[in-house]
Design a protein around this motif. Sequence first.
Motif, PDB file in Angstrom:
ATOM      1  N   ALA A  11       0.840  -1.208   0.000  1.00  0.00           N
ATOM      2  CA  ALA A  11       0.000   0.000   0.000  1.00  0.00           C
ATOM      3  C   ALA A  11       0.871   1.253   0.000  1.00  0.00           C
ATOM      4  N   GLY A  12       0.625   2.135  -0.980  1.00  0.00           N
ATOM      5  CA  GLY A  12       1.355   3.386  -1.068  1.00  0.00           C
ATOM      6  C   GLY A  12       2.756   3.269  -1.628  1.00  0.00           C
ATOM      7  N   ARG A  13       3.143   2.070  -2.077  1.00  0.00           N
ATOM      8  CA  ARG A  13       4.504   1.851  -2.573  1.00  0.00           C
ATOM      9  C   ARG A  13       4.489   1.592  -4.080  1.00  0.00           C
ATOM     10  N   ARG A  14       5.568   1.997  -4.753  1.00  0.00           N
ATOM     11  CA  ARG A  14       5.683   1.784  -6.190  1.00  0.00           C
ATOM     12  C   ARG A  14       6.041   0.335  -6.498  1.00  0.00           C
ATOM     13  N   VAL A  15       5.428  -0.189  -7.551  1.00  0.00           N
ATOM     14  CA  VAL A  15       5.718  -1.535  -8.058  1.00  0.00           C
ATOM     15  C   VAL A  15       5.898  -1.417  -9.566  1.00  0.00           C
ATOM     16  N   VAL A  16       7.034  -1.843 -10.076  1.00  0.00           N
ATOM     17  CA  VAL A  16       7.319  -1.734 -11.507  1.00  0.00           C
ATOM     18  C   VAL A  16       6.479  -2.739 -12.292  1.00  0.00           C
ATOM     19  N   VAL A  17       5.859  -2.280 -13.371  1.00  0.00           N
ATOM     20  CA  VAL A  17       5.149  -3.150 -14.308  1.00  0.00           C
ATOM     21  C   VAL A  17       5.711  -2.871 -15.699  1.00  0.00           C
ATOM     22  N   VAL A  18       6.364  -3.871 -16.298  1.00  0.00           N
ATOM     23  CA  VAL A  18       6.961  -3.736 -17.627  1.00  0.00           C
ATOM     24  C   VAL A  18       6.076  -4.450 -18.632  1.00  0.00           C
ATOM     25  N   GLY A  19       5.591  -3.724 -19.624  1.00  0.00           N
ATOM     26  CA  GLY A  19       4.708  -4.287 -20.639  1.00  0.00           C
ATOM     27  C   GLY A  19       3.565  -3.339 -20.917  1.00  0.00           C
ATOM     28  N   GLY A  36      -1.039  -0.598  -4.145  1.00  0.00           N
ATOM     29  CA  GLY A  36       0.248  -0.188  -4.675  1.00  0.00           C
ATOM     30  C   GLY A  36       0.111   0.797  -5.831  1.00  0.00           C
ATOM     31  N   ILE A  37       1.245   1.308  -6.274  1.00  0.00           N
ATOM     32  CA  ILE A  37       1.282   2.300  -7.349  1.00  0.00           C
ATOM     33  C   ILE A  37       2.092   1.719  -8.505  1.00  0.00           C
ATOM     34  N   PRO A  38       1.446   1.296  -9.599  1.00  0.00           N
ATOM     35  CA  PRO A  38       2.203   0.782 -10.743  1.00  0.00           C
ATOM     36  C   PRO A  38       3.083   1.885 -11.330  1.00  0.00           C
ATOM     37  N   CYS A  39       4.314   1.533 -11.694  1.00  0.00           N
ATOM     38  CA  CYS A  39       5.224   2.521 -12.264  1.00  0.00           C
ATOM     39  C   CYS A  39       6.077   1.877 -13.345  1.00  0.00           C
ATOM     40  N   ALA A  40       6.767   2.715 -14.113  1.00  0.00           N
ATOM     41  CA  ALA A  40       7.619   2.241 -15.196  1.00  0.00           C
ATOM     42  C   ALA A  40       8.981   1.813 -14.667  1.00  0.00           C
ATOM     43  N   GLU A  41       9.737   1.142 -15.538  1.00  0.00           N
ATOM     44  CA  GLU A  41      11.072   0.664 -15.150  1.00  0.00           C
ATOM     45  C   GLU A  41      11.998   1.809 -14.769  1.00  0.00           C
ATOM     46  N   THR A  42      11.751   2.987 -15.313  1.00  0.00           N
ATOM     47  CA  THR A  42      12.598   4.144 -14.992  1.00  0.00           C
ATOM     48  C   THR A  42      12.516   4.536 -13.521  1.00  0.00           C
ATOM     49  N   ALA A  47      11.318   1.187  -6.087  1.00  0.00           N
ATOM     50  CA  ALA A  47      10.477   0.000  -5.913  1.00  0.00           C
ATOM     51  C   ALA A  47      11.265  -1.176  -5.347  1.00  0.00           C
ATOM     52  N   ALA A  48      10.522  -2.159  -4.852  1.00  0.00           N
ATOM     53  CA  ALA A  48      11.127  -3.395  -4.356  1.00  0.00           C
ATOM     54  C   ALA A  48      10.636  -4.616  -5.133  1.00  0.00           C
ATOM     55  N   LEU A  49       9.517  -4.461  -5.839  1.00  0.00           N
ATOM     56  CA  LEU A  49       8.925  -5.554  -6.604  1.00  0.00           C
ATOM     57  C   LEU A  49       8.732  -5.119  -8.051  1.00  0.00           C
ATOM     58  N   ALA A  50       8.729  -6.118  -8.960  1.00  0.00           N
ATOM     59  CA  ALA A  50       8.488  -5.819 -10.376  1.00  0.00           C
ATOM     60  C   ALA A  50       7.771  -6.973 -11.045  1.00  0.00           C
ATOM     61  N   PHE A  51       6.907  -6.618 -11.997  1.00  0.00           N
ATOM     62  CA  PHE A  51       6.249  -7.588 -12.863  1.00  0.00           C
ATOM     63  C   PHE A  51       6.699  -7.334 -14.290  1.00  0.00           C
TER      64      PHE A  51
END
Length: 255
Positions: A11-19, A36-42, A47-51
Amino acid sequence: MHSLPLFHRIAGRRVVVVGDGDMAGAKARLVERAGGIPCAETEAHHAALAFVALDNPRAAEAAALRLKRAGLLVNVADRPELCDFTLPSLLDRDPVLVAVSTGGASAGLAKHLRLRLEAILPQSLGALASTLSAARERIRGRYPDGDTRRRAIDAALQEGGALDPFAPGSADAVETWLDGKTATEETRVLDFTLTSDDPEDLTIRQARALGQADTVLHDPAIVEAVLVRARADAVRQPLPAEPPASGLTVLLRRG
């Protein structure tokens, strides 16, 4: 176990989503659903997690390697061998979450197991969990001793108990339960002789007793696959040993 099951608060944290396709959109929606807050690879440094949800296998592998080098835990869609974590199929009875995982072996199987559970677990589970959470301090006040408290809660939540999770209106029964008589310290010893190493051969009574036992005293010949059916915090000791003076003790002998 193939994995250590964890529930990660984002909650309230950035999570990278690539695609940018449907698969990536589904991952982004799941992140948002968990707060969470989806964000770009940049923005990976935040972030600590990525999809990674890319159709091109090489591009997916390259993205995963970049993100892992940046210190993130990565999930790569349809590539379990590249995953630091996998996504289970979720049954949501907020705040109760039930996760079914096959470790990436078959998402379809996980989904259909979850659908079976959907039909079994009542919608009222969430209300019961929330009511118990709100009553936590009152429960601690009524049962100051940790072992006594756990046994009282176990007795209330078991099948046919005062707060049976499958009974209608169980959330409304919490006040009545707390106003009742204080549970007395109960000492029980259950002695079972097992003739099989297969945990599926445990009877319902044996499996339930293991799940509730404070102490498990076992023949050294009892296999780990059976012993792990006990509570994770239960005391385990090989026989010969004397049962403690309080709580539920399960003796397992090998026939």
